[in-house]
Design an enzyme around this catalytic site. Structure first.
Site, PDB file in Angstrom:
ATOM      1  N   GLY A  14       0.817  -1.213   0.000  1.00 41.20           N
ATOM      2  CA  GLY A  14       0.000   0.000   0.000  1.00 41.20           C
ATOM      3  C   GLY A  14       0.845   1.255   0.000  1.00 41.20           C
ATOM      4  O   GLY A  14       0.484   2.256  -0.640  1.00 41.20           O
ATOM      5  N   ILE A  15       1.943   1.251   0.711  1.00 41.51           N
ATOM      6  CA  ILE A  15       2.881   2.377   0.667  1.00 41.51           C
ATOM      7  C   ILE A  15       3.827   2.199  -0.510  1.00 41.51           C
ATOM      8  O   ILE A  15       4.108   3.143  -1.256  1.00 41.51           O
ATOM      9  CB  ILE A  15       3.703   2.459   1.974  1.00 41.51           C
ATOM     10  CG1 ILE A  15       2.794   2.802   3.145  1.00 41.51           C
ATOM     11  CG2 ILE A  15       4.835   3.500   1.848  1.00 41.51           C
ATOM     12  CD1 ILE A  15       3.436   2.593   4.520  1.00 41.51           C
ATOM     13  N   GLY A  16       4.325   0.981  -0.695  1.00 48.09           N
ATOM     14  CA  GLY A  16       5.369   0.728  -1.682  1.00 48.09           C
ATOM     15  C   GLY A  16       4.987   1.172  -3.084  1.00 48.09           C
ATOM     16  O   GLY A  16       5.806   1.778  -3.789  1.00 48.09           O
ATOM     17  N   ASP A  36      10.081  -7.189  -3.279  1.00 45.21           N
ATOM     18  CA  ASP A  36       8.980  -7.597  -2.402  1.00 45.21           C
ATOM     19  C   ASP A  36       8.934  -9.123  -2.434  1.00 45.21           C
ATOM     20  O   ASP A  36       9.661  -9.750  -3.218  1.00 45.21           O
ATOM     21  CB  ASP A  36       7.639  -6.997  -2.899  1.00 45.21           C
ATOM     22  CG  ASP A  36       6.573  -6.928  -1.799  1.00 45.21           C
ATOM     23  OD1 ASP A  36       6.183  -7.987  -1.250  1.00 45.21           O
ATOM     24  OD2 ASP A  36       6.123  -5.819  -1.479  1.00 45.21           O
ATOM     25  N   ASN A  96       6.767  -7.483  12.321  1.00 47.98           N
ATOM     26  CA  ASN A  96       7.638  -6.582  11.569  1.00 47.98           C
ATOM     27  C   ASN A  96       9.088  -6.576  12.059  1.00 47.98           C
ATOM     28  O   ASN A  96       9.999  -6.285  11.280  1.00 47.98           O
ATOM     29  CB  ASN A  96       7.060  -5.165  11.593  1.00 47.98           C
ATOM     30  CG  ASN A  96       5.804  -5.061  10.736  1.00 47.98           C
ATOM     31  OD1 ASN A  96       5.444  -6.005  10.045  1.00 47.98           O
ATOM     32  ND2 ASN A  96       5.138  -3.918  10.776  1.00 47.98           N
ATOM     33  N   ASP A 152       4.813  12.808  10.193  1.00 41.87           N
ATOM     34  CA  ASP A 152       4.364  13.614  11.333  1.00 41.87           C
ATOM     35  C   ASP A 152       4.544  15.103  11.031  1.00 41.87           C
ATOM     36  O   ASP A 152       3.699  15.929  11.382  1.00 41.87           O
ATOM     37  CB  ASP A 152       5.137  13.215  12.596  1.00 41.87           C
ATOM     38  CG  ASP A 152       4.946  11.739  12.916  1.00 41.87           C
ATOM     39  OD1 ASP A 152       3.788  11.283  12.899  1.00 41.87           O
ATOM     40  OD2 ASP A 152       5.942  11.037  13.154  1.00 41.87           O
ATOM     41  N   ARG A 155       1.886  16.105   8.346  1.00 43.84           N
ATOM     42  CA  ARG A 155       0.566  16.266   8.976  1.00 43.84           C
ATOM     43  C   ARG A 155       0.512  17.546   9.796  1.00 43.84           C
ATOM     44  O   ARG A 155      -0.464  18.310   9.724  1.00 43.84           O
ATOM     45  CB  ARG A 155       0.298  15.073   9.907  1.00 43.84           C
ATOM     46  CG  ARG A 155      -0.057  13.818   9.160  1.00 43.84           C
ATOM     47  CD  ARG A 155      -0.044  12.608  10.086  1.00 43.84           C
ATOM     48  NE  ARG A 155      -0.643  11.465   9.427  1.00 43.84           N
ATOM     49  CZ  ARG A 155      -0.362  10.203   9.729  1.00 43.84           C
ATOM     50  NH1 ARG A 155       0.520   9.926  10.693  1.00 43.84           N
ATOM     51  NH2 ARG A 155      -0.964   9.219   9.095  1.00 43.84           N
ATOM     52  N   HIS A 179       7.862   8.085  16.793  1.00 41.29           N
ATOM     53  CA  HIS A 179       6.814   8.005  15.766  1.00 41.29           C
ATOM     54  C   HIS A 179       5.628   7.167  16.251  1.00 41.29           C
ATOM     55  O   HIS A 179       5.163   6.275  15.572  1.00 41.29           O
ATOM     56  CB  HIS A 179       7.406   7.437  14.465  1.00 41.29           C
ATOM     57  CG  HIS A 179       6.424   7.345  13.338  1.00 41.29           C
ATOM     58  ND1 HIS A 179       5.798   8.453  12.803  1.00 41.29           N
ATOM     59  CD2 HIS A 179       5.950   6.288  12.648  1.00 41.29           C
ATOM     60  CE1 HIS A 179       4.982   8.064  11.839  1.00 41.29           C
ATOM     61  NE2 HIS A 179       5.048   6.748  11.727  1.00 41.29           N
TER      62      HIS A 179
END
Ligand code: APR
Length: 314
Positions: A14-16, A36, A96, A152, A155, A179
């Site tokens: 989703g980010i990649g 991946d 992770n 951060d 945002r 974070h």
């Protein structure tokens, strides 16, 4: 190098995927290696049709990891599972932590001089994990590993600009600490252009910035966490690292090994980026009494996160 290579680990996620799209458009990148455990040939074929110069290549599965990262100047890591509603970033640790450990062990062998930008959460722990793995491999350089906390900052800048009617693209807000939750510390006293906030505004904006990730997790209702804004943040930070490699010094907030704050080994503050990664840690600067309280509260939480990462590798 003069034709920089960037390796993106977790490129099909989703980010990649959006991060790959943004990196493909970065004129500083000559080679973009997508790695991946699934789907990289498709993502690479798709991106390779874009008429920008970065050469895209695909690597799938651990057998191709060494080739993916070999010769990389920068390795960006968004590989791993994201949050679902009700989860904290720390809840991702069990899955992770091992992913980051194994990826960094491969980088230590194939590309020990690479700058490593870690997106995989919990960043407060995955960055210490990366350091410990590099130490074990004998290629430890505390200037070269970064936790990407740029989202951060992004945002904070968006929320402050919205609240105060400022031009978001010209508003800067340093965000320091870590974070996750209370470790995220926006320095509203250092906003540029200089901006006055009421106590009430500060006490609403601060937790909104701290919990912004959860706002997205809840809105996505089980489909994951921030991907598009995180990709933008990851691309912005990668670009800053590449400019630093070229000798164009610039300042970014990033979670790194740091002595900026007493009693904790890793802390995000503005750091100057250069050819070796972190050239200079600029520290927290002048903070308000409220911000100092936030820093004090963050330190013990951060220490727990750091120790958890260190213990995992040991
Ligand atoms: N090596 C490489 N890629 C991996 C590995 C691994 N060992 N394990 C998982 N991946 C890949 C998945 O195949 C997937 O393509 O990582 C990608 C993760 O994508 P998503 O599940 O969509 O997660 P995403 O939303 O991108 O978030 C990834 O970034 O911000 C953090 O908290 C977030 O830790 C999470 C990570």
């Amino acid at each position: 190098s003069s034709s920089p290579k960037v390796a993106l680990l977790g490129a099909s996620g989703g980010i990649g995927q959006p991060l790959g799209l943004l990196l493909k458009q970065d004129k500083l990148i000559a080679n973009l290696a997508l790695y991946d455990v699934v789907n990289t040939p498709g993502v690479a074929a798709d991106l390779s049709h874009i008429d920008t110069n970065a050469k895209v290549s695909a690597y799938t599965g651990s057998g191709e990891l060494h080739a993916a990262v070999e010769g990389a100047d920068v390795v960006v890591i968004p590989a791993g599972v994201p949050r679902k509603p009700g989860m904290t970033r720390d809840d991702l640790f069990n899955t992770n932590a091992g992913i980051v450990r194994d990826l960094v062990a491969a980088i230590a062998k194939a590309s020990p001089k690479a700058l490593i930008a870690i997106i995989t959460n919990p960043v407060n722990s995955t960055v210490p994990i990366a350091y410990e793995v590099l130490k074990k491999a004998g290629v430890y350089d505390k200037r070269r590993v970064f936790g990407v906390t740029t989202l951060d900052v992004v945002r904070a800048q968006a929320f402050v600009a919205e609240l105060k009617g400022l031009d978001a693209s010209k508003t800067t807000v340093p965000v320091i600490g870590g974070h996750a939750g209370i470790t995220i510390i926006p320095l509203l006293s250092q906003v540029k252009p200089a901006t006055k906030f009421t106590d009430d505004e500060i006490k609403k904006l601060t937790p909104r910035i701290q919990d912004a990730g959860t706002e997205v997790v809840n809105a996505k209702a089980g489909a994951g966490s921030a991907t598009l804004s995180m990709a933008l943040a990851g691309a912005r930070f990668t670009n800053a690292l590449l400019r630093g490699l070229k000798g164009e010094n610039n300042v970014q907030c990033s979670y790194v090994a740091s002595d900026a704050v007493k009693g904790v080994e890793y802390f995000s503050t503005p750091v100057e980026l250069g050819p070796n990664g972190v050239e200079k840690i600029l520290g927290v600067g002048k903070v308000s009494a409220y911000e100092q309280q936030l820093i004090d509260a963050a330190v013990s939480e951060l220490n727990k996160n750091v120790q958890k990462g260190v213990a995992f590798v040991k």
